[in-house]
Write an enzyme that holds these catalytic residues in place. Structure first.
Site, PDB file in Angstrom:
ATOM      1  N   GLU A  52       8.682 -19.024  11.692  1.00 40.54           N
ATOM      2  CA  GLU A  52       7.308 -18.506  11.706  1.00 40.54           C
ATOM      3  C   GLU A  52       6.886 -18.061  13.104  1.00 40.54           C
ATOM      4  O   GLU A  52       6.239 -17.037  13.267  1.00 40.54           O
ATOM      5  CB  GLU A  52       6.326 -19.570  11.199  1.00 40.54           C
ATOM      6  CG  GLU A  52       6.329 -19.733   9.696  1.00 40.54           C
ATOM      7  CD  GLU A  52       5.857 -18.473   8.978  1.00 40.54           C
ATOM      8  OE1 GLU A  52       5.024 -17.736   9.527  1.00 40.54           O
ATOM      9  OE2 GLU A  52       6.365 -18.209   7.867  1.00 40.54           O
ATOM     10  N   CYS A 205       3.273  -2.252   1.066  1.00 40.40           N
ATOM     11  CA  CYS A 205       1.948  -1.892   1.585  1.00 40.40           C
ATOM     12  C   CYS A 205       2.049  -1.774   3.110  1.00 40.40           C
ATOM     13  O   CYS A 205       1.429  -2.514   3.856  1.00 40.40           O
ATOM     14  CB  CYS A 205       0.922  -2.943   1.172  1.00 40.40           C
ATOM     15  SG  CYS A 205      -0.763  -2.381   1.409  1.00 40.40           S
ATOM     16  N   CYS A 212       2.209   2.949  -2.936  1.00 41.63           N
ATOM     17  CA  CYS A 212       1.378   2.385  -4.009  1.00 41.63           C
ATOM     18  C   CYS A 212       2.050   2.465  -5.376  1.00 41.63           C
ATOM     19  O   CYS A 212       1.819   1.608  -6.222  1.00 41.63           O
ATOM     20  CB  CYS A 212       0.027   3.101  -4.039  1.00 41.63           C
ATOM     21  SG  CYS A 212      -0.860   2.915  -2.481  1.00 41.63           S
ATOM     22  N   CYS A 215       3.856  -0.627  -6.197  1.00 42.61           N
ATOM     23  CA  CYS A 215       3.118  -1.859  -5.922  1.00 42.61           C
ATOM     24  C   CYS A 215       2.688  -2.578  -7.203  1.00 42.61           C
ATOM     25  O   CYS A 215       2.138  -1.947  -8.109  1.00 42.61           O
ATOM     26  CB  CYS A 215       1.890  -1.521  -5.087  1.00 42.61           C
ATOM     27  SG  CYS A 215       0.923  -2.981  -4.682  1.00 42.61           S
ATOM     28  N   CYS A 221      -5.998  -2.190  -7.276  1.00 41.26           N
ATOM     29  CA  CYS A 221      -6.257  -2.005  -5.847  1.00 41.26           C
ATOM     30  C   CYS A 221      -7.367  -0.986  -5.574  1.00 41.26           C
ATOM     31  O   CYS A 221      -7.262   0.192  -5.922  1.00 41.26           O
ATOM     32  CB  CYS A 221      -4.973  -1.557  -5.158  1.00 41.26           C
ATOM     33  SG  CYS A 221      -5.215  -1.288  -3.399  1.00 41.26           S
TER      34      CYS A 221
HETATM   35  S1  SF4 Z   1      -1.745  -0.318  -4.287  1.00 39.96           S
HETATM   36 FE1  SF4 Z   1      -3.024  -1.246  -2.694  1.00 39.96          FE
HETATM   37  S2  SF4 Z   1      -1.990  -3.119  -2.164  1.00 39.96           S
HETATM   38 FE2  SF4 Z   1      -0.531  -1.844  -3.239  1.00 39.96          FE
HETATM   39  S3  SF4 Z   1       0.573  -0.666  -1.690  1.00 39.96           S
HETATM   40 FE3  SF4 Z   1      -1.141   0.577  -2.358  1.00 39.96          FE
HETATM   41  S4  SF4 Z   1      -2.769   0.087  -0.928  1.00 39.96           S
HETATM   42 FE4  SF4 Z   1      -1.264  -1.539  -0.743  1.00 39.96          FE
END
Ligand code: SF4
Length: 367
Positions: A52, A205, A212, A215, A221
């Site tokens: 960490e 992200c 996105c 994601c 989001c």
């Molecule tokens: S959907 Fe939202 S959380 Fe996902 S990569 Fe895109 S900006 Fe980031």
């Protein structure tokens, strides 16, 4: 993946079913896409703590060899507590931000002395130790002890800031983001959840171009829906780097070069370097050096220039070579009261040196 299109906002966050869905989506994604990293295969709080701290400000691929070398050299918290600072700094050399290494050493000694060598388990107890901030404490408590503690490092701040389109000024956003992170962390799987958040920030992200479409949170989001996810969260204004300019002088005497140790506090504390003279008024480097060292320096020769970026500073060093026209015992006045050593180039690697000094060593293949 069956994303719901229910809208998420801070006013109604978190709806319990949204929280459940977000957790499940993230953990499912992590199961498929999570990175296999050595510190994720252990529950040893010492190893997790080392990883960490190394990962603060430093990328995974850079950290990997350092982490492995460190655990071979200092496998337990007692080994670290007993090691001398020079060994610790040497193992850290090249990772930058050396305060982290010094704090690791201090903290290991505190754990041995005050906790009998056993790591405290809660984020609250961990945070009291030198160099362990709230997020690192949360990461250790969740990864090593399975505690339901939140984290908020740079990656997580970015993901959550976008998920909820947090556009408050940074100081106010911080409290909200901590609350979101705490509410989202899965009590059934805090370790995997936090690691998944970090991975999402590191691989999907990302700062400049979030992916996105890959994601797991794309449907919920708010940042993505705004069409401009990179606007969130609002970043603090950039600090302007101050400039340091000067001359590094390689003073040679009987095949050895003079190294001096930097003070225990401040920039690059405790590391070794060639004598560095800050230029004031922008004179020629030879003139700057002669003013500092007097006329016992002979045959001054320019070797080149190195530049280096520190967090808030930019360094430009002209590099000169010079012969010391006196004995090894007769030191330049400006060095006399500093810790120093005359060292042949083949022994330089034994001294913990900052990256800018290593660049100097490479200038003329001196090593
Ligand atoms: S959907 Fe939202 S959380 Fe996902 S990569 Fe895109 S900006 Fe980031």
């Amino acid at each position: 993946m069956g994303h719901s299109t229910a809208k998420l906002s801070l006013d109604d966050f978190p709806e319990p079913e949204q929280v459940v869905r977000l957790r499940a989506q993230l953990l499912e994604w992590y199961g498929r896409m999570g990175r296999d990293l050595p510190w994720r295969r252990t529950r040893d709080p010492y190893a997790i703590w080392i990883s960490e701290i190394m990962l603060q400000q430093t990328q995974v691929k850079t950290v990997l060899p350092y982490y492995q070398r460190w655990l071979i050299a200092l496998p337990t918290v007692t080994d670290l507590a007993d090691a001398d600072l020079e060994t610790v700094l040497k193992l850290w050399e090249g990772l930058g931000y050396y305060t982290r290494a010094r704090n690791l050493h201090k903290t290991a000694q505190a754990i041995v002395k005050e906790h009998g060598g056993v790591f405290p388990e809660t984020a609250r107890q961990l945070q009291v130790l030198p160099g362990i901030g709230r997020s690192t404490a949360g990461a250790i408590a969740s990864s090593a002890f399975g505690r339901c503690e939140a984290i908020l490092d740079a990656n997580v701040r970015r993901v959550l800031g976008r998920l909820l389109a947090v556009d408050d000024p940074p100081a106010r956003a911080e409290a909200k983001l901590w609350e979101i992170s705490q509410r989202l962390v899965d009590p059934q799987a805090p370790h995997n959840f936090n690691q998944a958040l970090m991975d999402l920030g590191a691989t999907v992200c990302t700062a400049r171009s979030p992916l996105c479409l890959l994601c797991p949170w794309q449907a919920d989001c708010l940042g993505r829906r705004s069409g401009e996810p990179t606007r969130f969260p609002v970043r603090p204004a950039r600090t302007v780097r101050s400039e340091i300019a000067g001359v590094s002088v390689l003073i040679e005497c009987q095949g050895k070069f003079l190294l001096v140790r930097r003070p225990e506090r401040g920039l690059l504390a405790g590391l070794w370097e060639f004598p560095f003279v800050e230029s004031v008024g922008g004179g020629e480097p030879e003139e700057t050096v002669r003013m500092a060292f007097g006329n016992r320096l002979e045959s001054l020769e320019r070797l080149g220039q190195v530049e280096h970026e520190f967090t808030h500073r930019h360094l430009t060093a002209q590099v000169l070579w010079a012969r010391w026209a006196a004995t090894l015992d007769e030191l330049p006045d400006c060095i006399e009261h500093r810790e120093h050593a005359w060292v042949a180039p083949e022994h330089w690697p034994e001294y913990a040196m900052p990256a800018y000094v290593r660049k100097i060593c490479r200038l003329q293949c001196l090593q």
